[in-house]
Design a protein around this motif. Structure first.
Motif, short mmCIF file in Angstrom:
data_model
loop_
_atom_site.label_atom_id
_atom_site.label_comp_id
_atom_site.label_asym_id
_atom_site.label_seq_id
_atom_site.Cartn_x
_atom_site.Cartn_y
_atom_site.Cartn_z
N ILE A 1 0.73 -1.89 14.05
CA ILE A 1 0.73 -1.64 12.75
C ILE A 1 2.01 -0.82 12.23
CG2 ILE A 1 -0.48 -0.31 10.84
CD1 ILE A 1 -3.10 -1.12 12.23
N LEU A 2 2.56 0.02 13.18
CA LEU A 2 3.43 0.86 12.87
C LEU A 2 4.60 0.10 12.95
CD1 LEU A 2 4.63 3.68 12.22
CD2 LEU A 2 4.72 4.30 14.72
N ALA A 3 4.68 -0.97 13.56
CA ALA A 3 6.02 -1.93 13.61
C ALA A 3 6.09 -2.37 12.25
CB ALA A 3 5.69 -2.92 14.76
N PHE A 4 4.95 -2.97 11.91
CA PHE A 4 5.06 -3.75 10.46
C PHE A 4 5.42 -2.55 9.30
CE2 PHE A 4 3.68 -7.90 11.00
CZ PHE A 4 3.02 -8.04 12.05
N VAL A 5 4.88 -1.42 9.51
CA VAL A 5 5.22 -0.70 8.43
C VAL A 5 6.76 -0.08 8.65
CG1 VAL A 5 5.18 1.96 8.09
CG2 VAL A 5 3.21 0.66 8.57
N ILE A 6 7.53 -0.06 9.69
CA ILE A 6 8.75 0.17 9.96
C ILE A 6 9.62 -1.06 9.33
CG2 ILE A 6 10.60 0.32 11.63
CD1 ILE A 6 8.70 1.65 13.56
N SER A 7 9.32 -2.12 9.66
CA SER A 7 9.84 -3.28 8.97
C SER A 7 9.75 -3.15 7.45
CB SER A 7 8.80 -4.64 9.31
OG SER A 7 9.42 -5.89 8.67
N SER A 8 8.77 -2.93 6.91
CA SER A 8 8.56 -2.93 5.54
C SER A 8 9.53 -1.75 4.83
CB SER A 8 7.36 -2.56 4.88
OG SER A 8 6.42 -4.02 5.10
N LEU A 9 9.59 -0.46 5.45
CA LEU A 9 10.20 0.43 5.01
C LEU A 9 11.84 0.04 5.07
CD1 LEU A 9 8.57 3.39 6.47
CD2 LEU A 9 8.75 2.97 4.14
N SER A 10 12.22 -0.78 6.16
CA SER A 10 13.61 -1.03 6.17
C SER A 10 13.97 -1.94 5.08
CB SER A 10 13.88 -1.93 7.60
OG SER A 10 13.52 -1.20 8.67
N ALA A 11 13.15 -2.88 4.78
CA ALA A 11 13.21 -3.74 3.61
C ALA A 11 13.27 -3.01 2.24
CB ALA A 11 11.73 -4.66 3.47
N VAL A 12 12.49 -2.01 2.07
CA VAL A 12 12.74 -1.22 1.05
C VAL A 12 14.08 -0.64 1.00
CG1 VAL A 12 12.03 1.00 -0.12
CG2 VAL A 12 10.43 -0.53 0.52
N THR A 13 14.54 0.04 2.00
CA THR A 13 16.00 0.37 2.20
C THR A 13 17.04 -0.39 1.81
OG1 THR A 13 15.14 1.69 4.14
CG2 THR A 13 17.60 1.88 3.78
N THR A 14 16.94 -1.66 2.53
CA THR A 14 17.66 -3.03 1.93
C THR A 14 17.69 -3.03 0.32
OG1 THR A 14 17.23 -3.89 4.29
CG2 THR A 14 18.12 -5.25 2.47
#
Lengths: 375, 330, 330
Positions: free
Chosen positions: B226-239
């Motif tokens: 679950i944390l991996a998906f959260v990291i992925s989405s947070l990176s997408a927000v940064t992008t």
């Protein structure tokens, strides 16, 4: 490995056969080009009416046989609302329906999400429903929707607008002057403001879309006649970041004297590309989006904004009402005027309180719920 | 599977060392040389800084995506998160420049929530990540459209666009330093540390390599994934913040980012379906993608050729990676 | 690698998986009927209208049949959308409005499907490239070739061939009969032939299949060929329906993601080895019903709502079966 090569060469051969026998449909029709050039400057037959009711030419369609007692049910098959032009247009339409609510008892809408196949099915659905007094259609593509339109014409009056179909059965085909006209307006401005031998970059959204291909086709002719150098014709996909990157790369390759855009969606991104490099913005064409108009004024650029007005969406409703009242409307084509916004008229159209992608030529300022609905 | 490994002779060690070196760096260097040859202005600070500014969004997205890939899944919702960030920012800021200070944290919070939902659906509803994130992509896209009515409401003020657009001027040696590069460096450092130098990263790699064994070994598989998906989405927000900054507000700013992110990770040698990946190589993969785009721009090749080239490179890169793996036994 | 330690599937669950798609279809039908009645539009509850609903998604149905084969093999095919466009354009260009060219056009299109399927299959099965990447790369390549036909609609389809899409056998469209026949043939192949059982074997457990003597790469190749062939047939149907071929019709209909979605909703698992044709057809029917329901309720007028609901429905439908499984999911 050998097998792979064999397979790859077969693929290439098949594609090659296709290409050899390909016929290109006509996006370079000199007769249509001349016609639209004349229409750009023609005076409307009814100049005292508001712009969204004006028409060029004199042919009318007799609609007495469609007369029906109100209130009516108007059905609308929409190709999509997948870009701000269509979004604003659809809002215009809904506003018109709201204003005329005592004449319209029901407004049924289907959205094909950009798929021809779905739009055909949607039209079938509405015909099955049997509740429509009149059918408005904004076709997704021209040839594909023709059989569906013909099927509908047999049963009730049909009005087609924006893109057309290849049949004359609808009561009228409602549209502004057209793509060639847009291209002429933009390219002529560039030709008038850039000396011979200047470099022009053409930024286009997508290939193969008829309303956009005609714009570029007209522009190419004008550039050629004016001795301008077309250094590139790039597809941006309507993406701001891609537009900016492409322009940056072209700036590095050489001097640019003008940028031609076949639609205004990414025009601000193109301007910013020059700004970010600290270079002056050359001659540029856009469209009537507020962000482009405001940037044009603020940065004192030499520009023009041809339009493909989305007030036609409200005209469609008014035309439908007239047909059902038996009033004559222009037909088989209702050609709306297609003005361009120039440096002289710019101040009239700027409105800093509206969203960046609001279209100034929406013809919607006289609605009672303006500007709230469009904000 | 295990029989083959035992009976196959080990390849000569020099070949192994050559193949063991990740080819993406060589490809990137080659592309940069080709670009510079075609257009010497690229070697000026304005040239390569512009290029790096373009690399930043995709490299950050790819690095976030890598976490999900390493755990064995895909995150197809990244593009929708980027679009949501750009449009959401325009709607929330509503032309009020000071609003940026609470809007950006709020966007991150919503991004984390999206990642959390993705993770929960995959882990507890057992829906394959391809489908779960595809569903999220469609839903979030619809929600964004619904919220904005199809056209974003406000301009993005300079305080927001600062991150993606502003360059620090007059920096000695390199003339300009784009803020987005600083963001890139910060994010990449953080993600690199997370994946390669923490226990969490080790657990993630273990799960991707052999989920069943990891579960039996007592690793809290659910939480890690679950944390991996959260990291992925947070990176997408940064992008999204960088993209909105660079190019302003537009209705479909993020379209295609998820596929680009997966492509960049794969180019960098990440193993799909889990177990292997490296942040630096992924960043190089993102840079390579941007370099291909730039080189094709400079070469003026027609569009059809560009698409074909992109497809061939994609297949070629992965085929090469498979070949490397087989030959070096890694 | 077999997961010897995973809990064995419960017997009851197997039966549930068989009837789950039927349950979903029934639920969708009930919702449709309820909406029709509550919005006082009973004219939509006729047999004729029901046939129209079935006929809404012919192209999707044809494509999904092929996609089912590929997903059963634990592979996937993302190139179908562009292949559909390519087939439609090729067919309409060769036909050029002349009835005498119908047969050569069909032949050429089938060859195209064969070639693309073979390439996909070889890249996946022999080069070992992950099918997501392999078919994504192929999609780019096809797109590139298509861009060479930058024009609008190329060529045209003669009236005789339009009968494929518009012809009727009594009250039933000929194309619907064709789709049903195709589904029956596919079902027969999967259920009663050795090839069919090979597919389930390779998809469910490729190592065991190889040990049992099945030439797995050939089965995978055949699966991809079948998928590409159905895609080009769908392209032929669309060319007939739209009276011409255009380079974007495949992408417009999102046939790649949609065919995967309906297959998975129908109970075919992405990891391969389980599922079947009738589940996929149920998935197609559910999608058609959703579209019809949206039209009935007039939700189309509100931008974005369709997207929001669709995404949730896709995930919910898949979760409906998947949640009872105890395997770890990618």
């Amino acid at each position: 490995m050998k097998r792979l090569l064999l397979v790859a060469s077969m693929l290439a051969a098949v594609m090659g056969i296709g290409q050899a026998t390909a016929q290109s449909p006509n996006f370079d029709d000199p007769a249509e080009l001349a016609k639209q050039k004349a229409e750009l400057t023609a005076a409307p037959t009814n100049p005292n009416d508001p712009i969204y009711l004006q028409y060029l030419g004199k042919d009318m369609a007799d609609t007495a046989k469609y007369k029906k007692a109100g209130p009516w049910t108007i059905c609308f098959s929409n190709a999509a609302v997948d870009n701000p032009w269509r979004v604003v247009g659809f809002k215009n339409m809904q506003a018109q329906v709201a204003v005329d609510k005592d004449k319209i008892k029901d407004f049924i809408v289907t959205d094909a999400g950009g798929s021809d196949d779905k739009q055909i099915a949607d039209i079938n659905d509405m015909l099955t429903g049997g509740k429509c007094d009149i059918l408005l259609i904004a076709p997704n593509t021209t040839a594909a929707l023709t059989p569906a339109v013909e099927k509908a014409c047999a049963v009730l009056p049909v009005i087609v607008f924006d893109r057309g179909v290849t049949t004359k059965c609808p009561v009228t085909f409602l549209h502004p002057v057209g793509g060639y006209g847009f291209g002429i307006a933009a390219a002529q401005f560039i030709a008038d403001n850039v000396p011979k031998g200047g470099n022009v970059l053409a930024l286009r959204i997508l290939p193969g879309v008829d309303v956009l291909e005609t714009r570029f086709s007209a522009a190419k002719h004008i550039f050629q006649d004016a001795g301008l150098n077309l250094v590139g014709a790039e597809f941006t996909g309507g993406d701001n970041a891609k537009t900016k990157s492409i322009v940056e790369d072209y700036i590095q390759k050489g001097k640019l004297d003008a940028v031609f855009m076949d639609a205004g969606a990414t025009s601000v991104a193109a301007i910013e590309a020059f700004e970010d490099q600290g270079l002056p913005v050359p001659v540029i064409t856009g469209e009537d989006q507020q962000d482009f108009l405001q940037k044009w004024k603020a940065d004192k650029i030499k520009a023009i904004a041809p339009t493909y007005p989305n007030f036609q969406w409200r005209t469609a409703i008014i035309a439908a009402e007239r047909v059902l009242s038996g009033e004559a409307i222009p037909g088989p084509e209702w050609v709306l005027p297609q003005p361009s916004i120039t440096a002289d008229t710019l101040d009239k159209y700027i409105n800093t309180s509206m969203p960046p992608l609001h279209y100034a030529m929406c013809g919607c300022e006289d609605f009672p719920d303006y500007p709230a609905r469009w904000k | 599977m295990s029989n083959e490994a035992l009976t196959r002779a080990a390849p000569p060690s020099r070949l192994r060392r050559i193949l063991g070196f990740n080819p993406i760096y060589a490809v990137l260097v080659l592309l940069v040389i080709l670009i510079a040859l075609r257009n010497p202005a690229f070697l000026e600070p304005t040239g390569y800084m512009n290029f790096l500014k373009r690399v930043a969004p995709i490299a950050i997205a790819a690095s976030g995506q890598l976490f999900v890939i390493v755990a064995g899944g895909f995150d197809l919702s990244m593009g929708a998160v980027v679009t949501f960030t750009v449009i959401g920012a325009s709607m929330l800021i509503a032309n009020n420049a000071d609003a940026v200070y609470w809007v950006i944290p709020l966007l991150f919070a919503i991004g984390a929530l999206v990642g959390l939902i993705n993770g929960l659906v995959v882990v507890y509803l057992r829906v394959p990540s391809l489908i779960a994130t595809l569903g999220m992509m469609i839903t979030l896209g619809g929600a964004t459209l619904f919220w904005s009515g199809g056209a974003p409401k406000g301009y993005l003020p300079d305080s927001f666009r600062f991150f993606g657009r502003y360059n620090v001027p007059n920096v000695p040696g390199i003339a300009i330093l784009p803020i987005s590069l600083i963001v890139l460096a910060g994010m990449v450092a953080l993600l690199w540390w997370l994946l390669h130098h923490t226990n969490y990263g080790r657990l993630l790699l273990a799960i991707g390599d052999n989920p069943r064994a990891a579960q039996l070994a007592g690793i809290p598989v659910e939480r890690v994934r679950i944390l991996a998906f959260v990291i992925s989405s947070l990176s997408a927000v940064t992008t999204g913040i960088l993209v909105g900054g660079f190019s302003g507000v537009s209705p479909d700013a993020g379209a295609g980012y998820e596929l680009q992110a997966i492509t960049a990770a794969v180019l960098g040698g990440a193993q799909l379906l889990g177990g292997r990946g490296s942040i630096p190589a992924t960043v190089a993969g993102g840079a390579t993608l941007a370099a291909i785009f730039t080189l094709l721009n400079f070469l003026g090749l027609p569009n059809p050729v560009r698409s074909v080239v992109q497809g061939l490179i994609l297949i070629g890169a992965v085929a090469l990676a498979m070949y490397r793996r087989k030959r070096t036994g890694q | 690698m077999t997961d010897m330690l995973a809990p064995a599937p419960v017997r009851g669950m197997l039966r549930f998986e068989r009837i789950a798609p039927v349950l979903l279809v029934v639920a969708a039908l009930l919702v449709y009927a309820a909406v029709a009645v509550s919005t006082r539009q009973p004219q939509y509850l006729t047999v004729d209208n029901f046939i129209q609903i079935l006929a809404r998604s012919i192209a999707l149905g044809i494509t999904a049949v092929g996609q089912t084969f590929v997903i059963l093999l634990a592979s996937i095919d993302l190139s179908v959308a562009n292949l559909i466009s390519a087939a439609a354009v090729l067919a309409s260009v060769i036909m050029a409005g002349q009835p005498s060219m119908i047969v050569p056009a069909i032949a050429a299109v089938l060859v195209l499907g064969l070639v693309v399927g073979v390439v996909n299959g070889l890249v996946v099965a022999r080069l070992g490239v992950n099918p997501l990447i392999a078919t994504l790369g192929m999609a780019f390549i096809i797109q590139g070739c298509l861009s060479a036909f930058v024009n609008n609609f190329a060529g045209s389809v003669p009236e005789e061939f339009q009968a494929f899409a518009y012809g009727q056998v009594g009250p039933v469209p000929w194309s619907l009969v064709f789709l049903t026949a195709l589904a029956v043939i596919a079902w027969f192949v999967l259920r009663f032939t050795k090839f069919g059982s090979d597919i389930y074997a390779v998809g469910g457990n490729p190592d065991a299949a190889r040990v049992a003597g099945i030439k797995t790469w050939r089965v995978i190749l055949a699966g991809h060929v079948i998928c590409s062939l159905t895609a080009v047939i769908a392209g032929l149907y669309l060319a007939s329906r739209l009276r011409s071929g255009a380079p974007w019709i495949g992408a417009d209909g999102a046939y790649d993601l949609q065919s995967i979605a309906v297959t998975v909703i129908g109970g075919t698992v992405l990891s391969g080895g389980r599922g079947g044709i009738w589940g996929t057809m149920a998935g197609v029917l559910i999608f058609s019903l959703i579209d019809a329901i949206f039209n009935l309720t007039g939700l189309a007028a509100v931008v974005g709502v369709q997207g929001m609901l669709r995404g949730v429905i896709i995930v919910a439908a898949v979760a409906f079966y998947a949640v009872r499984s105890r395997k770890i999911v990618a």
